[in-house]
Design a protein around this motif. Structure first.
Motif, short mmCIF file in Angstrom:
data_model
loop_
_atom_site.label_atom_id
_atom_site.label_comp_id
_atom_site.label_asym_id
_atom_site.label_seq_id
_atom_site.Cartn_x
_atom_site.Cartn_y
_atom_site.Cartn_z
N VAL A 74 0.81 -1.22 0.00
CA VAL A 74 0.00 0.00 0.00
C VAL A 74 0.84 1.27 0.00
CG1 VAL A 74 -1.97 -1.13 1.10
CG2 VAL A 74 -0.24 -0.01 2.53
N VAL A 75 2.13 1.16 0.33
CA VAL A 75 3.01 2.33 0.31
C VAL A 75 3.85 2.33 -0.96
CG1 VAL A 75 4.90 3.54 1.46
CG2 VAL A 75 3.08 2.48 2.82
N ALA A 76 4.56 1.25 -1.22
CA ALA A 76 5.47 1.20 -2.36
C ALA A 76 4.74 1.16 -3.70
CB ALA A 76 6.39 -0.02 -2.24
N SER A 77 3.54 0.60 -3.73
CA SER A 77 2.80 0.48 -5.00
C SER A 77 1.40 1.06 -4.84
CB SER A 77 2.72 -1.00 -5.43
OG SER A 77 3.99 -1.57 -5.55
N ALA A 78 1.33 2.26 -4.29
CA ALA A 78 0.03 2.87 -4.00
C ALA A 78 -0.82 3.03 -5.26
CB ALA A 78 0.24 4.23 -3.32
N GLY A 79 -0.20 3.36 -6.38
CA GLY A 79 -0.95 3.54 -7.62
C GLY A 79 -1.61 2.24 -8.07
N ASP A 80 -0.89 1.12 -7.96
CA ASP A 80 -1.46 -0.17 -8.33
C ASP A 80 -2.59 -0.56 -7.38
OD1 ASP A 80 0.21 -0.65 -10.53
OD2 ASP A 80 1.81 -1.41 -9.24
N VAL A 81 -2.44 -0.23 -6.11
CA VAL A 81 -3.51 -0.52 -5.15
C VAL A 81 -4.77 0.24 -5.53
CG1 VAL A 81 -4.26 -0.22 -2.76
CG2 VAL A 81 -1.96 -1.07 -3.24
N ARG A 82 -4.62 1.53 -5.85
CA ARG A 82 -5.79 2.34 -6.19
C ARG A 82 -6.48 1.85 -7.44
NH1 ARG A 82 -2.51 6.55 -3.87
NH2 ARG A 82 -1.53 7.02 -5.86
N GLU A 83 -5.73 1.28 -8.37
CA GLU A 83 -6.34 0.71 -9.58
C GLU A 83 -7.10 -0.58 -9.28
OE1 GLU A 83 -3.90 0.24 -13.01
OE2 GLU A 83 -2.78 2.10 -12.64
N SER A 84 -6.79 -1.21 -8.15
CA SER A 84 -7.35 -2.52 -7.83
C SER A 84 -8.55 -2.46 -6.92
CB SER A 84 -6.27 -3.39 -7.15
OG SER A 84 -5.12 -3.50 -7.94
N ILE A 85 -8.87 -1.28 -6.38
CA ILE A 85 -9.89 -1.21 -5.33
C ILE A 85 -10.97 -0.20 -5.67
CG2 ILE A 85 -8.19 -1.78 -3.56
CD1 ILE A 85 -8.37 1.22 -2.69
N SER A 86 -12.03 -0.29 -4.90
CA SER A 86 -13.02 0.78 -4.85
C SER A 86 -13.40 0.96 -3.39
CB SER A 86 -14.25 0.42 -5.67
OG SER A 86 -15.19 1.48 -5.63
N LEU A 87 -13.65 2.18 -2.98
CA LEU A 87 -13.98 2.50 -1.60
C LEU A 87 -15.33 3.18 -1.55
CD1 LEU A 87 -13.42 2.98 1.44
CD2 LEU A 87 -12.12 5.03 0.76
N THR A 88 -16.23 2.61 -0.75
CA THR A 88 -17.54 3.21 -0.53
C THR A 88 -17.63 3.58 0.94
OG1 THR A 88 -18.57 1.92 -2.28
CG2 THR A 88 -20.03 2.85 -0.63
N GLY A 89 -17.81 4.87 1.22
CA GLY A 89 -17.81 5.36 2.59
C GLY A 89 -19.15 5.18 3.28
N GLN A 90 -19.28 5.82 4.44
CA GLN A 90 -20.46 5.63 5.27
C GLN A 90 -21.70 6.29 4.68
OE1 GLN A 90 -19.77 6.56 9.39
NE2 GLN A 90 -17.74 5.64 9.38
N PHE A 91 -21.52 7.26 3.80
CA PHE A 91 -22.66 7.97 3.23
C PHE A 91 -22.54 7.95 1.71
CE2 PHE A 91 -21.69 9.78 7.38
CZ PHE A 91 -22.90 9.55 8.04
N ALA A 92 -23.68 7.74 1.05
CA ALA A 92 -23.69 7.61 -0.40
C ALA A 92 -23.16 8.88 -1.09
CB ALA A 92 -25.11 7.31 -0.89
N ALA A 93 -22.17 8.70 -1.95
CA ALA A 93 -21.53 9.82 -2.64
C ALA A 93 -22.09 9.95 -4.05
CB ALA A 93 -20.02 9.63 -2.66
N VAL A 94 -23.39 10.25 -4.15
CA VAL A 94 -24.01 10.42 -5.45
C VAL A 94 -24.38 11.88 -5.64
CG1 VAL A 94 -24.91 8.07 -5.36
CG2 VAL A 94 -26.35 9.95 -4.62
N ASP A 95 -24.44 12.30 -6.90
CA ASP A 95 -24.88 13.65 -7.23
C ASP A 95 -26.40 13.61 -7.33
OD1 ASP A 95 -25.64 16.05 -8.53
OD2 ASP A 95 -23.62 16.24 -9.39
#
Length: 271
Positions: A74-95
């Motif tokens: 997660v530190v050395a290859s942060a860009g690859d991690v971000r390409e591999s994941i999705s994060l959904t928080g506690q509140f819906a982030a919709v427009d």
């Protein structure tokens, strides 16, 4: 972007520590998450669940320890991690001004994907939102908004998704809708790390449950393994009354008679 071996854990956390000034939030957290499984991180408010998710999603750096996601540090290859994941928080982030379909198209365009309209239509179908796709997201119920939020997070087909307390503030029907969505995701091969403070949520969804308390994992196992930590219960016949949730769902017509109530009635007839 290289591909990790299939046998490696989808997520590996080793000795993670994090403090904010004099407050030590994480005190050496360790666990692995198998690919394609639902892993619940269970803990009360302030236990450090969101802090850990932020570290795993590269939004925050740990003070000590190591973590990998989809085989990438997660530190050395942060860009690859971000390409591999999705994060959904506690509140819906919709427009809420845009329609459901327009929200999905927007995210697909931001990810520079081909055929954003087709991607949006496929996700609307997948998440049972086709009939509401042309409506402004601001008119959606809480459960629909959360399903749209999760659908948006899946654009680009990330192999790993972090759901940080996804049912906070939802009513019983909406919670069940989100639960079904999460189970469907795992059934299709997505790895899900779910944080929650709701015991029934972890019990209903998770393949494995880790209990985070005062910054450390105090137990980690399947539901059956955790139950074996306590002495076996004495079996006595008690007529079970429906819970408030059973009554609410029955009266609103969301479901038929609950399994629990039916089971209690059947058991009573046998006696």
């Amino acid at each position: 972007m290289s591909t990790p071996t299939a046998t490696a854990p989808a997520i590996r956390v080793q000795g993670i520590e994090k403090s904010f000034k004099d407050l030590q939030v994480l005190r050496g957290v360790d666990f692995d998450v198998a690919a394609g499984s639902i892993f619940a991180l269970l803990g009360s408010n302030g236990a450090g669940k969101t802090t850990l998710v932020r570290i795993l999603s590269t939004l925050l750096k740990a003070d000590a320890g190591a973590a990998s996601v989809h085989g990438f540090d997660v530190v050395a290859s942060a860009g690859d991690v971000r390409e591999s994941i999705s994060l959904t928080g506690q509140f819906a982030a919709v427009d809420e001004v845009l329609t459901g379909r327009e929200n999905l198209v927007l995210v697909a365009r931001l990810r520079h994907l081909k055929n954003p309209g087709g991607i949006a239509d496929e996700l609307l179908t997948r998440f049972a939102l086709t009939d509401a796709g042309s409506r402004r997201a601001g008119t959606y119920s809480g459960g629909m908004r959360r399903r749209l939020d999760i659908a948006m997070s899946l654009i680009g087909n990330p192999p790993i998704i972090f759901l940080d307390e996804p049912t906070t503030g939802l009513d019983p029907q909406a919670r069940k809708e989100v639960w079904q969505t999460v189970k469907t995701l795992a059934g299709q091969g997505t790895t899900v790390l779910l944080t929650t403070q709701y015991l029934d949520e972890a019990e209903h969804l998770a393949d494995r449950i880790a209990i985070l308390h005062e910054g450390t994992i105090i137990q980690n196992g399947t539901l059956a393994e955790l139950k074996r930590l306590l002495p076996a219960a004495t079996v006595e016949y008690v007529e079970k009354q429906p819970s408030l949730e059973d009554v609410f769902l029955a009266l609103t017509g969301v479901t038929g008679p609950t399994d629990a109530a039916a089971a209690a009635q059947t058991e009573g007839e046998k006696r």
